[in-house]
Write an enzyme that holds these catalytic residues in place. Structure first.
Site, short mmCIF file in Angstrom:
data_model
loop_
_atom_site.label_atom_id
_atom_site.label_comp_id
_atom_site.label_asym_id
_atom_site.label_seq_id
_atom_site.Cartn_x
_atom_site.Cartn_y
_atom_site.Cartn_z
CB VAL A 1 -92.78 -9.16 -30.44
CG1 VAL A 1 -92.18 -10.13 -29.43
CG2 VAL A 1 -93.24 -9.90 -31.68
CG ASP B 1 -88.95 1.26 -30.19
OD1 ASP B 1 -89.39 0.12 -30.39
OD2 ASP B 1 -88.57 2.02 -31.12
CB THR C 1 -84.93 -10.58 -37.61
OG1 THR C 1 -86.06 -11.37 -37.20
CG2 THR C 1 -84.02 -10.36 -36.43
CB THR D 1 -87.45 -14.69 -36.18
OG1 THR D 1 -88.68 -14.75 -35.48
CG2 THR D 1 -87.27 -15.94 -37.03
CB CYS E 1 -93.73 -14.85 -38.52
SG CYS E 1 -93.34 -14.10 -36.93
NE ARG F 1 -94.43 -5.91 -38.40
CZ ARG F 1 -94.10 -6.58 -37.30
NH1 ARG F 1 -92.84 -6.60 -36.89
NH2 ARG F 1 -95.03 -7.24 -36.62
#
Length: 439
Positions: free
Chosen positions: A22, A40, A90, A125, A265, A336
Site C-alpha cells: 500500500v 520503513d 493491521t 485498516t 483485507c 500474507r
C-alpha cells in the site's frame, strides 16, 4: 491551514510510514507531484528500493529507479516532512482479535517527529474508533502537542488491490475524513493531487473507518455463500461453476464464485468489525458465520484431493502431490494470510508432504511461511495429484501437453487434477482421461 499550498510549492514534504503493497505505490505516486520521504523500519526492504528493485511488483523496478522518493529507515528523516501517511499492516492475532501493535508503533514513531502544523493521515485498516481513541493519544503523548490545535489527524482507508493492473491507486475513488472541517479540506486537496477518480468526503473519521471494514466484510459474506453452495453441490454431484454461469445470465446476479479467501483485507477486516461489535455487546450472526465457512475451505479442498486420489486407486500416503501457487491471489507475490497453508496443513494430517511451485514466490519465503519445498516448474514430474491453488497467468497458459508432462505415466497412473480456481476446461480434461475436480 495552507499545508496543501506549501506541498505543491515543494516547501513542505509528504512522508509515507510503511512501504509495503500500500505505502510504496502511494509514495511513488505522490513523488510525481511533491517531495516525498518513504520510511520503513525494514532495512532490507529499503535497501531493495534504493537498488531500484520492487519486491511487491506493484509499480515495477523502472518506476522505483526513476522515482525521487527519499527512501529511508532512519526515523529522524521524518522530521523534514509535514504531511504524514501511515500505511502499516493491521493483522490479527491467533485468537482472531486485532493486532494493533504495528499501527501503535507507527504512531509512536510519527509522534516523536511531528511538529506544529502537521497533518497525520491513517490508511491502515482498523475498527471504528481506533484513530481517535488509540492513535491520537499516542501522537499527543509522544509529541507533547495537542490534536486539533497543534496538529490535525485524518483517516483515508486504502483500497489498493495487490496485483491488479486495472483498478489502480489513481482510478479508485478515495474516501477521506478529518478530525474537523479544516483538516478534511486539506487532506482532500492533497489526495486529489494523485487520485484521478476524485475523493469522497466522509462525515467523520469513524464513518471512514467503518466503510473500509464493511466493504470487505460484504465481499467476504458473498464469497462465503458461494463456498457453502460449492460444498453442498459437491455432495449433489453438481458443478458449481456451471450453476454460476447459468445464474449470471440474470441482470442482477452478483457474479461471485467460490474460492480460498485470504490476504491482508478480506480475510482479516471482518474480525476487526466483529471485535468492536462484541465489545459493545452484539454478537455477529452473519459475519462470523461467513468467516467460519471461508476459513474452512482449505481443508475442504485438501479433503477433496484425498478423495480423488483414493478413487484413482492410489494410497494417499504414498501419493506424490504438487501445489501450483502459494500466494493469496493470482499474479502477485503477496503470501500474507494465504489459505493455501490450510491445504498444506490438512495434507500433512494425511501423511502427505506436498511440494510446490510458484513463479511469484522465492524458495526462502515458501520454506519460512509454508514449511514447504519450492521447485521450478521444469523440475516437477512423476506427480500423482496436482492441486491448482492460484490462477497465475503462467498456469492459465499451460497447454494440455505441458500439463501431461507433470504427471506419472504407466500403470495405475490416472491423473488427478484438483482445480481450485476452475481455470481449465472440465470437458477437455475428462476427455483426456483426467480425474478432474474443481471447486
Amino acid at each position: 491551514m495552507n499545508l496543501y499550498n506549501q506541498i505543491i510549492k515543494k516547501k513542505e514534504k509528504i512522508a509515507l510510514v510503511g512501504l509495503g503493497y500500500v505505502g510504496m505505490p502511494i509514495a511513488i505516486a505522490f513523488a510525481k507531484k511533491a517531495d516525498v520521504v518513504g520510511f520503513d523500519l525494514n532495512k532490507q526492504k529499503i535497501e531493495k528500493y534504493l537498488e531500484g528493485k520492487d519486491p511487491t511488483n506493484e509499480v515495477g523496478d523502472e518506476e522505483i529507479k526513476k522515482s525521487t522518493v527519499h527512501f529511508t529507515y532512519d526515523e529522524a528523516d521524518l522530521k523534514t516532512a509535514k504531511f504524514y501517511i501511515v500505511a502499516v499492516p493491521t493483522p490479527i492475532n491467533q485468537d482472531k482479535t486485532p493486532d494493533l501493535y504495528p499501527v501503535e508503533e507507527a504512531s509512536r514513531i510519527v509522534g516523536r517527529n511531528i511538529t506544529k502544523g502537521s497533518i497525520v493521515v491513517y490508511e491502515s485498516t482498523v475498527y471504528p474508533g481506533v484513530t481517535e481513541d488509540i492513535c491520537i493519544p499516542i501522537l499527543e503523548k509522544e509529541s507533547g502537542l495537542t490534536c486539533g490545535i497543534d496538529f490535525k489527524v485524518g483517516y483515508s482507508p486504502e483500497r489498493i488491490n495487490p496485483g491488479d493492473k486495472v483498478h489502480r491507486l489513481e482510478n479508485i475513488k478515495k474516501i477521506v475524513s478529518g478530525i474537523d472541517e479544516e483538516a478534511l479540506d486539506e487532506i482532500a486537496k492533497v489526495y486529489e493531487l494523485v487520485i484521478e477518480a476524485g475523493v469522497y468526503k466522509a462525515s467523520s473519521i469513524k464513518v471512514a473507518e467503518a466503510a473500509k471494514v464493511v466493504e470487505n466484510s460484504q465481499r467476504d459474506i458473498n464469497i462465503a455463500f458461494m463456498n457453502e453452495l460449492a460444498m453442498v453441490f459437491d455432495k449433489m454431484n453438481i458443478d458449481t461453476n456451471e450453476v454460476v454461469d447459468a445464474m449470471n445470465t440474470k441482470w442482477n446476479a452478483l457474479g461471485f464464485r467460490p474460492g480460498l479467501v485470504g490476504g491482508h483485507c478480506i480475510g482479516v477486516d471482518p474480525y476487526y468489525f466483529t471485535y468492536e461489535a462484541e465489545k459493545l455487546g452484539y454478537h455477529s450472526q452473519i459475519i462470523l458465520s461467513g468467516r467460519k465457512v471461508n476459513d474452512s475451505m482449505g481443508e475442504f479442498v485438501a479433503d477433496a484431493a484425498i478423495k480423488q486420489i483414493v478413487l484413482s486407486g492410489k494410497a494417499p500416503k504414498s501419493a506424490k502431490v504438487v501445489i501450483l501457487g502459494l500466494t493469496f491471489k493470482e499474479n502477485c507475490p503477496d503470501t500474507r494470510n494465504s489459505k493455501v497453508s490450510d491445504i498444506i496443513g490438512r495434507l500433512h494430517e494425511y501423511g502427505i508432504s506436498p511440494i510446490a511451485t510458484d513463479p511469484w514466490v522465492d524458495a526462502r519465503t515458501a520454506k519460512a511461511e509454508f514449511g514447504i519445498l519450492l521447485k521450478n516448474m521444469s523440475d516437477i514430474k512423476d506427480i500423482d495429484c496436482v492441486i491448482l491453488a492460484v490462477a497465475h497467468d503462467e498456469y492459465k497458459k499451460m497447454s494440455l501437453q505441458e500439463l501431461d508432462g507433470i504427471f506419472k505415466s504407466g500403470e495405475n497412473s490416472e491423473k488427478v487434477l484438483v482445480d481450485v480456481k476452475g481455470i481449465y476446461s472440465q470437458k477437455e480434461l475428462k476427455q483426456a482421461g483426467y480425474r478432474y475436480w474443481r471447486l
